[in-house]
Enzyme design. Sequence first.
Site, PDB file in Angstrom:
ATOM      1  N   CYS A 175       0.837  -1.203   0.000  1.00 22.88           N
ATOM      2  CA  CYS A 175       0.000   0.000   0.000  1.00 22.88           C
ATOM      3  C   CYS A 175       0.876   1.258   0.000  1.00 22.88           C
ATOM      4  CB  CYS A 175      -0.982  -0.037   1.156  1.00 22.88           C
ATOM      5  SG  CYS A 175      -2.374   1.106   0.961  1.00 22.88           S
ATOM      6  N   HIS A 224      -3.232  -5.078   1.748  1.00 28.01           N
ATOM      7  CA  HIS A 224      -2.624  -5.291   3.069  1.00 28.01           C
ATOM      8  C   HIS A 224      -2.680  -6.776   3.454  1.00 28.01           C
ATOM      9  CE1 HIS A 224      -2.353  -1.032   4.477  1.00 28.01           C
ATOM     10  NE2 HIS A 224      -3.346  -0.865   3.618  1.00 28.01           N
ATOM     11  N   GLU A 228      -0.943  -8.159   5.603  1.00 25.36           N
ATOM     12  CA  GLU A 228      -0.668  -8.268   7.044  1.00 25.36           C
ATOM     13  C   GLU A 228      -1.918  -8.095   7.894  1.00 25.36           C
ATOM     14  OE1 GLU A 228      -0.606  -3.866   6.293  1.00 25.36           O
ATOM     15  OE2 GLU A 228      -0.113  -5.691   5.193  1.00 25.36           O
TER      16      GLU A 228
END
Length: 249
Positions: free
Chosen positions: A97, A227, A229
């Site tokens: 991002c 994302h 994560e």
Amino acid sequence: MTQAKITVGILALQGAFMEHKFHLQKAIRHASPGSPLDTTKFEIIEVRTQEQLASADALVIPGGESTAISLIAERTGLLEPLRQFVRVDRKPVWGTCAGLILLSDEASRAKKGGQELIGGLHVRCQRNHFGRQTESFVCNLPLPFVGDDEPPFSAVFIRAPIVEKVLTGADATADVTEGVVRAPNLDVDSYKHAQIEVISSLPRTQGKEAGDIVAVRQGNIFGTSFHPELTPDVRLHRWWLQECVLRKK
């Protein structure tokens, strides 16, 4: 014989750096017994200083606010060392991002006054392509490079960028248009050594336009719009460690 250690840094100036740290540690813990990921000694560190960056063999630049990250990096004297790390030393780096924006050679929809870019990924990235945070979404994204038999990845897009243009040699000398910022030229850049690989584009889902480029790779640089994560899935972190860090070009 002493086992070599690989130090993986996570740029910890702002954004979701702790989530990346947990995912990398989990991917290493859950590696298949006897695999290169299992038999390699890793150290995962947070990077806030030039000394910490210099000790890293690879780096993750997390999602967050790209303008804030670049401003803090500039004020703490990390911006030029980051350019050296990525574009001259060509160590493995992954930007998610905001990290993708920072690694791009150009970024459009830049804020007034612009922002500094690290550069090295020879693309133009469009900031906040999908709009405000209230327009964030999740979609099932096929990632065949992770494994042909693997199910789609649940990709989280939050004020996400896209790669709107793969730059050519002529683009490097063209005038920058209004709203576009460009990373400074260096004598050595990764795009002179490797071609851009478009490795994932958005499928037609949830009213979004199919074909938007959301994951690219160029030599030592890997970038994703979304994302990984922010999900429990560590497949991308495992893939990056195996394919980009352990098998670096």
